[in-house]
Design a protein around this motif. Structure first.
Motif, PDB file in Angstrom:
ATOM      1  N   ARG A 161      15.592  78.475 -13.990  1.00 56.99           N
ATOM      2  CA  ARG A 161      16.342  77.957 -15.213  1.00 56.99           C
ATOM      3  C   ARG A 161      17.155  76.585 -14.735  1.00 56.99           C
ATOM      4  O   ARG A 161      17.465  76.370 -13.481  1.00 56.99           O
ATOM      5  CB  ARG A 161      17.550  79.158 -15.588  1.00 56.99           C
ATOM      6  CG  ARG A 161      16.916  79.930 -16.249  1.00 56.99           C
ATOM      7  CD  ARG A 161      17.774  81.429 -16.448  1.00 56.99           C
ATOM      8  NE  ARG A 161      17.345  82.285 -17.346  1.00 56.99           N
ATOM      9  CZ  ARG A 161      16.228  82.995 -17.239  1.00 56.99           C
ATOM     10  NH1 ARG A 161      15.738  82.990 -16.364  1.00 56.99           N
ATOM     11  NH2 ARG A 161      15.873  83.809 -18.373  1.00 56.99           N
ATOM     12  N   THR A 162      17.498  75.646 -15.713  1.00 56.09           N
ATOM     13  CA  THR A 162      18.022  74.507 -15.298  1.00 56.09           C
ATOM     14  C   THR A 162      19.431  74.653 -15.220  1.00 56.09           C
ATOM     15  O   THR A 162      20.256  74.032 -15.917  1.00 56.09           O
ATOM     16  CB  THR A 162      17.656  73.463 -16.628  1.00 56.09           C
ATOM     17  OG1 THR A 162      18.017  74.182 -17.767  1.00 56.09           O
ATOM     18  CG2 THR A 162      16.415  73.180 -16.431  1.00 56.09           C
ATOM     19  N   LEU A 163      19.722  75.373 -14.254  1.00 52.80           N
ATOM     20  CA  LEU A 163      21.140  75.759 -14.152  1.00 52.80           C
ATOM     21  C   LEU A 163      21.626  74.823 -12.718  1.00 52.80           C
ATOM     22  O   LEU A 163      20.931  74.619 -11.682  1.00 52.80           O
ATOM     23  CB  LEU A 163      21.485  77.007 -13.484  1.00 52.80           C
ATOM     24  CG  LEU A 163      21.353  78.091 -14.542  1.00 52.80           C
ATOM     25  CD1 LEU A 163      21.423  79.487 -13.898  1.00 52.80           C
ATOM     26  CD2 LEU A 163      22.410  78.155 -15.757  1.00 52.80           C
ATOM     27  N   SER A 164      22.792  74.093 -12.803  1.00 50.35           N
ATOM     28  CA  SER A 164      23.211  73.404 -11.502  1.00 50.35           C
ATOM     29  C   SER A 164      23.112  74.213 -10.468  1.00 50.35           C
ATOM     30  O   SER A 164      23.252  73.646  -9.159  1.00 50.35           O
ATOM     31  CB  SER A 164      24.690  72.717 -12.110  1.00 50.35           C
ATOM     32  OG  SER A 164      25.478  73.754 -12.165  1.00 50.35           O
ATOM     33  N   ASN A 165      23.737  75.379 -10.922  1.00 48.48           N
ATOM     34  CA  ASN A 165      23.575  76.503  -9.335  1.00 48.48           C
ATOM     35  C   ASN A 165      22.228  76.558  -8.748  1.00 48.48           C
ATOM     36  O   ASN A 165      22.371  76.846  -7.457  1.00 48.48           O
ATOM     37  CB  ASN A 165      24.117  77.716 -10.023  1.00 48.48           C
ATOM     38  CG  ASN A 165      25.407  77.335 -10.695  1.00 48.48           C
ATOM     39  OD1 ASN A 165      25.360  77.433 -11.954  1.00 48.48           O
ATOM     40  ND2 ASN A 165      26.590  77.995 -10.040  1.00 48.48           N
ATOM     41  N   SER A 166      21.375  76.485  -9.170  1.00 51.15           N
ATOM     42  CA  SER A 166      19.856  76.598  -8.965  1.00 51.15           C
ATOM     43  C   SER A 166      19.605  75.426  -7.882  1.00 51.15           C
ATOM     44  O   SER A 166      19.005  75.581  -6.627  1.00 51.15           O
ATOM     45  CB  SER A 166      18.629  76.466  -9.897  1.00 51.15           C
ATOM     46  OG  SER A 166      18.836  77.628 -10.750  1.00 51.15           O
ATOM     47  N   LEU A 167      19.846  74.148  -8.297  1.00 46.40           N
ATOM     48  CA  LEU A 167      19.865  72.969  -7.323  1.00 46.40           C
ATOM     49  C   LEU A 167      20.882  72.738  -6.255  1.00 46.40           C
ATOM     50  O   LEU A 167      20.378  72.750  -5.051  1.00 46.40           O
ATOM     51  CB  LEU A 167      19.837  71.829  -8.415  1.00 46.40           C
ATOM     52  CG  LEU A 167      19.937  70.555  -7.468  1.00 46.40           C
ATOM     53  CD1 LEU A 167      18.484  70.282  -6.665  1.00 46.40           C
ATOM     54  CD2 LEU A 167      20.059  69.332  -8.557  1.00 46.40           C
ATOM     55  N   GLU A 168      22.006  73.329  -6.771  1.00 41.00           N
ATOM     56  CA  GLU A 168      23.154  73.489  -5.506  1.00 41.00           C
ATOM     57  C   GLU A 168      22.658  74.644  -4.375  1.00 41.00           C
ATOM     58  O   GLU A 168      22.711  74.550  -3.195  1.00 41.00           O
ATOM     59  CB  GLU A 168      24.361  74.187  -6.044  1.00 41.00           C
ATOM     60  CG  GLU A 168      25.368  74.595  -5.016  1.00 41.00           C
ATOM     61  CD  GLU A 168      26.457  75.503  -5.560  1.00 41.00           C
ATOM     62  OE1 GLU A 168      27.644  75.730  -4.698  1.00 41.00           O
ATOM     63  OE2 GLU A 168      26.461  75.926  -6.774  1.00 41.00           O
ATOM     64  N   THR A 169      21.921  75.679  -5.009  1.00 41.21           N
ATOM     65  CA  THR A 169      21.392  76.726  -3.945  1.00 41.21           C
ATOM     66  C   THR A 169      20.304  76.120  -2.975  1.00 41.21           C
ATOM     67  O   THR A 169      20.358  76.111  -1.921  1.00 41.21           O
ATOM     68  CB  THR A 169      20.730  77.920  -4.703  1.00 41.21           C
ATOM     69  OG1 THR A 169      21.532  78.523  -5.545  1.00 41.21           O
ATOM     70  CG2 THR A 169      20.186  79.017  -3.868  1.00 41.21           C
ATOM     71  N   VAL A 170      19.484  75.458  -3.694  1.00 46.03           N
ATOM     72  CA  VAL A 170      18.357  74.858  -2.879  1.00 46.03           C
ATOM     73  C   VAL A 170      18.826  73.875  -1.782  1.00 46.03           C
ATOM     74  O   VAL A 170      18.715  73.796  -0.690  1.00 46.03           O
ATOM     75  CB  VAL A 170      17.440  73.950  -3.795  1.00 46.03           C
ATOM     76  CG1 VAL A 170      16.428  73.257  -2.795  1.00 46.03           C
ATOM     77  CG2 VAL A 170      16.641  74.983  -4.543  1.00 46.03           C
ATOM     78  N   LEU A 171      19.598  72.828  -2.287  1.00 49.65           N
ATOM     79  CA  LEU A 171      20.489  71.942  -1.368  1.00 49.65           C
ATOM     80  C   LEU A 171      21.371  72.507  -0.373  1.00 49.65           C
ATOM     81  O   LEU A 171      21.054  72.172   0.933  1.00 49.65           O
ATOM     82  CB  LEU A 171      21.381  71.150  -2.144  1.00 49.65           C
ATOM     83  CG  LEU A 171      20.855  69.792  -3.031  1.00 49.65           C
ATOM     84  CD1 LEU A 171      21.616  69.343  -4.023  1.00 49.65           C
ATOM     85  CD2 LEU A 171      19.878  68.994  -2.387  1.00 49.65           C
ATOM     86  N   THR A 172      21.770  73.862  -0.510  1.00 50.27           N
ATOM     87  CA  THR A 172      22.919  74.421   0.609  1.00 50.27           C
ATOM     88  C   THR A 172      21.756  75.050   1.387  1.00 50.27           C
ATOM     89  O   THR A 172      22.101  74.846   2.522  1.00 50.27           O
ATOM     90  CB  THR A 172      23.455  75.448  -0.307  1.00 50.27           C
ATOM     91  OG1 THR A 172      24.520  75.022  -1.147  1.00 50.27           O
ATOM     92  CG2 THR A 172      24.318  76.274   0.631  1.00 50.27           C
ATOM     93  N   LEU A 173      20.756  75.567   0.982  1.00 54.12           N
ATOM     94  CA  LEU A 173      19.898  76.258   2.078  1.00 54.12           C
ATOM     95  C   LEU A 173      19.312  75.257   3.008  1.00 54.12           C
ATOM     96  O   LEU A 173      19.179  75.292   4.313  1.00 54.12           O
ATOM     97  CB  LEU A 173      18.685  76.761   1.466  1.00 54.12           C
ATOM     98  CG  LEU A 173      19.321  78.192   0.764  1.00 54.12           C
ATOM     99  CD1 LEU A 173      17.807  78.664  -0.041  1.00 54.12           C
ATOM    100  CD2 LEU A 173      19.579  79.352   1.881  1.00 54.12           C
ATOM    101  N   VAL A 174      18.686  73.993   2.537  1.00 48.04           N
ATOM    102  CA  VAL A 174      18.285  72.992   3.354  1.00 48.04           C
ATOM    103  C   VAL A 174      19.277  72.445   4.222  1.00 48.04           C
ATOM    104  O   VAL A 174      19.089  72.126   5.404  1.00 48.04           O
ATOM    105  CB  VAL A 174      17.576  72.026   2.339  1.00 48.04           C
ATOM    106  CG1 VAL A 174      16.941  70.875   3.142  1.00 48.04           C
ATOM    107  CG2 VAL A 174      16.365  72.559   1.525  1.00 48.04           C
ATOM    108  N   SER A 175      20.352  71.949   3.520  1.00 50.07           N
ATOM    109  CA  SER A 175      21.475  71.785   4.443  1.00 50.07           C
ATOM    110  C   SER A 175      21.897  72.273   5.492  1.00 50.07           C
ATOM    111  O   SER A 175      22.056  71.960   6.661  1.00 50.07           O
ATOM    112  CB  SER A 175      22.772  71.078   3.549  1.00 50.07           C
ATOM    113  OG  SER A 175      23.778  70.674   4.365  1.00 50.07           O
ATOM    114  N   LEU A 176      22.066  73.640   4.980  1.00 54.53           N
ATOM    115  CA  LEU A 176      22.315  74.512   6.350  1.00 54.53           C
ATOM    116  C   LEU A 176      21.481  74.650   7.509  1.00 54.53           C
ATOM    117  O   LEU A 176      21.831  74.827   8.884  1.00 54.53           O
ATOM    118  CB  LEU A 176      22.394  76.001   5.929  1.00 54.53           C
ATOM    119  CG  LEU A 176      23.665  76.488   5.041  1.00 54.53           C
ATOM    120  CD1 LEU A 176      23.691  77.946   4.565  1.00 54.53           C
ATOM    121  CD2 LEU A 176      24.930  76.169   5.917  1.00 54.53           C
TER     122      LEU A 176
END
Length: 379
Positions: A7-22
Motif C-alpha cells: 500500500r502507498t503508506l508513508s509507513n511502508s517507505l519508512e520501514t524500508v529506509l529504516t531497515l536499510v539504514s540500520l
C-alpha cells in the motif's frame, strides 16, 4: 507485512529506509569494525525516513544515542556528519514544500505541534497506554510471537530487543495509536523469529547449549518443518483474506465508477462515507467533480466536523444538502447509512445501481457489510 507493504503508506517507505539504514550503523552490527562511510549512508537514509515520517526520529534517537556513546570522536560525529547531512535533507524537504505549498513552511515543526504538543492525533481516536503491548503489536506479529520471544532470549541481541521496547514504549505515550505506526520494527521482530527457527534447526548456533547428535538433528529438522507448516497455515490464509476480501468495497466501487466514467455515464459524485474511505482520484483517473465529507480537525476541542454531523443524523444532513447544493449524478454510501437514507434517496429519484461486498465483521465503526452506488435517474 504483505498487507501494508503493497500500500502507498508513508509507513511502508519508512520501514524500508529504516531497515536499510540500520544495516549501515556500526553500533547495530555484530562486527566490531566501524566504517565512517557506512555510517554516513546510514545517516542519509535515517534523515530521509525522518523527512517522510517525522516520528521516525523516535527510532533514530535510540540508535543515535547508542552510536554517540560508543563513538570515540564525538564532536566529529556531530559536526562533520550529523549536522551537514541533517541540514542538507531538511533544506531539500523545505525547498520541496516551498514549491508545492507556495510558501515557506517547516512541516516537521507543524507535525510536532499537532501530534505531540496539542495531541491533535487524539481527534481520530485513542487507545489505552498498554495497547501496543497487549493488542497492537501481538496482532501484527501474530503467530510469530512465541518464536520472536524465544529468538530474543537465545540470540541475546539486546540492542535490537531494546529498540523494540523503546519504540513501543514511546509510541504508547501518544493517545492516538495505529498498527502502521510501529510497522518499521515489525521486520526486526521477524528477524528474531527467524533466528529461533534457525536455532531449532541447528542447535550449535550461539546462544543455544546442547549436544549435537544425528538423532537430535533429525528431531530438530522435524520440529522446524512443523513450525514452518504452522506459520504458513496461520499466515497465508490471513494475508489472503485481509488483502483480497476484507474491506475490498471501496476499491471495487471506484473501479466501477472509473468504468462508468469512461463511457460518460458519471457527471459528479458525492461520497457519504467516512472521510478518505475510498482511493478517490487515484483509481478514477478522470477530471470529474467529486466530494466527500470533511473531517478536518478543529482547533477547538469538542467541535464536530461534517463527517460527525452526517453520522449523527444522516437524514437531516442529506435533506439540508439537497436544499443548498445541486444533486450529484452518483452517491456512494455504506449499507449502515443506506438503511436510514433509502426512502429519502428514492424520493429524490435515486435508485440503487450497484452493491459491492465490503466486510464480514465490524472493525471500528458500525458493520459496513457492503458499499452501495446510487444513481440519479433524471440525469
Amino acid at each position: 507485512m504483505i498487507y501494508c507493504s503493497v500500500r502507498t503508506l508513508s509507513n511502508s517507505l519508512e520501514t524500508v529506509l529504516t531497515l536499510v539504514s540500520l544495516y549501515f550503523w556500526p553500533c547495530m552490527r555484530s562486527s566490531s569494525r566501524s566504517s565512517t562511510v557506512s555510517r554516513k549512508w546510514g545517516l542519509v537514509l535515517a534523515a530521509l525516513a525522518c523527512a517522510i515520517r517525522p516520528t521516525s526520529a523516535i527510532i533514530w534517537l535510540y540508535v543515535g544515542l547508542l552510536e554517540f556513546s560508543k563513538e570515540r570522536y564525538k564532536l566529529k560525529l556531530l559536526f562533520l556528519e550529523v549536522a551537514p547531512i541533517g541540514m542538507l535533507v531538511l533544506g531539500l524537504t523545505c525547498l520541496l514544500d516551498r514549491i508545492m505549498y507556495g510558501t515557506w513552511i517547516l512541516v516537521p515543526l507543524n507535525f510536532l505541534k499537532f501530534n505531540f504538543l496539542s495531541s491533535g492525533g487524539d481527534y481520530y481516536g485513542t487507545h489505552k497506554w498498554h495497547w501496543y503491548f497487549t493488542q497492537g503489536f501481538p496482532v501484527m506479529i501474530f503467530s510469530f510471537l512465541p518464536f520472536c520471544i524465544a529468538g530474543i532470549i537465545y540470540s541475546k541481541q539486546w540492542r535490537y530487543a531494546c529498540l523494540l521496547a523503546w519504540v513501543l514504549g514511546l509510541y504508547s505515550v501518544l493517545g492516538h495509536k495505529e498498527f502502521r505506526f510501529v510497522l518499521p520494527i515489525l521486520p526486526i521482530a521477524l528477524i528474531f523469529s527467524g533466528y529461533c527457527l534457525a536455532m531449532i534447526e541447528d542447535p550449535g548456533l550461539p546462544g543455544y547449549k546442547g549436544k549435537e547428535s544425528s538423532k537430535k538433528r533429525t528431531n530438530c529438522s522435524l520440529k522446524v518443518v512443523l513450525a514452518v507448516i504452522f506459520l504458513l497455515a496461520t499466515n497465508i490464509p490471513m494475508s489472503l483474506y485481509m488483502s483480497l476480501v476484507h474491506q475490498r468495497g471501496p476499491e471495487d466501487v471506484m473501479n466501477h465508477l472509473a468504468r462508468e466514467a469512461r463511457h460518460g455515464k458519471v457527471k459528479n459524485i458525492l461520497f457519504l462515507t467516512p472521510c478518505h474511505a475510498t482511493p478517490y482520484y487515484s483509481v478514477l483517473h478522470r477530471d470529474l467533480p467529486m466530494r466527500f465529507l470533511d473531517c478536518t480537525p478543529s482547533e477547538e476541542r469538542g467541535v464536530l466536523d461534517e463527517s460527525d454531523h452526517f453520522l449523527m443524523d444522516p437524514v437531516s444532513f442529506l435533506s439540508e444538502y439537497a436544499k443548498n447544493m445541486s444533486l450529484p449524478s452518483h452517491i456512494v454510501l455504506f449499507h449502515s447509512e443506506e438503511q436510514k437514507l433509502k426512502n429519502l434517496l428514492n424520493s429524490h429519484d435515486y435508485r440503487e445501481e450497484r452493491r459491492f461486498f465490503n466486510a464480514h465483521f465490524k472493525v471500528d465503526r458500525e458493520l459496513q457489510a457492503s458499499i452501495v452506488v446510487y444513481v440519479h435517474t433524471r440525469q
